[in-house]
Design an enzyme around this catalytic site. Sequence first.
Site, PDB file in Angstrom:
ATOM      1  N   ASP A  96     -10.927  -6.063   5.884  1.00 42.48           N
ATOM      2  CA  ASP A  96      -9.834  -5.173   5.526  1.00 42.48           C
ATOM      3  C   ASP A  96     -10.195  -4.353   4.283  1.00 42.48           C
ATOM      4  OD1 ASP A  96      -6.876  -4.371   5.904  1.00 42.48           O
ATOM      5  OD2 ASP A  96      -6.957  -4.994   3.803  1.00 42.48           O
ATOM      6  N   LYS A  99      -5.787   2.923   7.335  1.00 41.31           N
ATOM      7  CA  LYS A  99      -6.913   2.164   7.889  1.00 41.31           C
ATOM      8  C   LYS A  99      -6.588   0.663   7.941  1.00 41.31           C
ATOM      9  CE  LYS A  99      -8.091   0.027   4.011  1.00 41.31           C
ATOM     10  NZ  LYS A  99      -8.223  -1.432   3.873  1.00 41.31           N
ATOM     11  N   ILE A 140       0.827  -1.201   0.000  1.00 37.29           N
ATOM     12  CA  ILE A 140       0.000   0.000   0.000  1.00 37.29           C
ATOM     13  C   ILE A 140       0.864   1.255   0.000  1.00 37.29           C
ATOM     14  CG2 ILE A 140      -0.258   0.187   2.514  1.00 37.29           C
ATOM     15  CD1 ILE A 140      -2.989   0.839  -0.141  1.00 37.29           C
TER      16      ILE A 140
END
Length: 308
Positions: free
Chosen positions: A168, A90, A14
């Site tokens: 997720d 997150k 990510i």
Amino acid sequence: MHPIRLGLVGYGKIAQDQHVPAIHASDRFELVAVATLGQRCPGVPNFSSLAELLAEGPAVDAIAFCTPPQGRFALVEQALKAGKHVLVEKPPCSTLGEALALIDEVNAAGVSGLFAWHSRFAPGVRNAVQWLEGKTLKQVRIDWKEQVRKWHPGQAWIWQAGGLGVFDPGINALSIVTELLPRALFVESANLSVPSNCQSPIAASLQMRSGENVQVVAELDFDHSVNEQWSIELHCDEGVMRLDAGGAQVSIDGVAQSVSEEGEYPAMYGHFARLIDAGKSDLDLQPLRIVADSFFVGSKETVAAFYE
């Protein structure tokens, strides 16, 4: 105006795919250091830990956290004690208790914090906010389905306790819906499908409500085909708006609409910069609370083992 000197903790998929490109494209941030135990980030000093970065690295004003949620609390706490602004990918932590404690610590430190619900910054979400003004929302339908082998290859932490499994990615949809609904969203029932060799669900069906009149249903699947479906339908008396591609595409009653060309991560970092400028924070926990409630009230079904 001088750029905000940013440190990055965690340099996985990510960070490489989204955070670093967004930071480099920003005129408000300068990436000056990375803490990582894996692949090294080119072009900046790399350190083996946050403690090493803070002690030996270049001066930083803010730190973005891209590590898995398990164990993240102590890292963010370390940055706050050093007086740094924090952006936390997150979900912010693996438990609500840790996340609530971080809110208190951000406020006590007198710095800016952002719990980075990046999907809220998808361009179509702005369209939806404007379209819903003055309308009567009756039902929301979420279909959030993707192939974990494509989007999270080799990431075993997702299947461990606290890794959230299908939530997720599913929490991205919940972050959008909680942004759009005028009232709190509550979980009425949840069915969670947990592989026999995992501790987190690979699929989930949720029945939720907001206020008395808005019904929200969600179908989440982490073992979908390679053609992902990230869609949200907003049903009003006046018509139906549909967000597709995670909110990057919008249609109203089947007619495609124009959206901003700004990507969600650049928009998110722009929001972080404005928070720092204003001395404010954005630390909403509603998406994580809904996930926690789903585990709390959900029935669990054991399904076939999952193997990559």
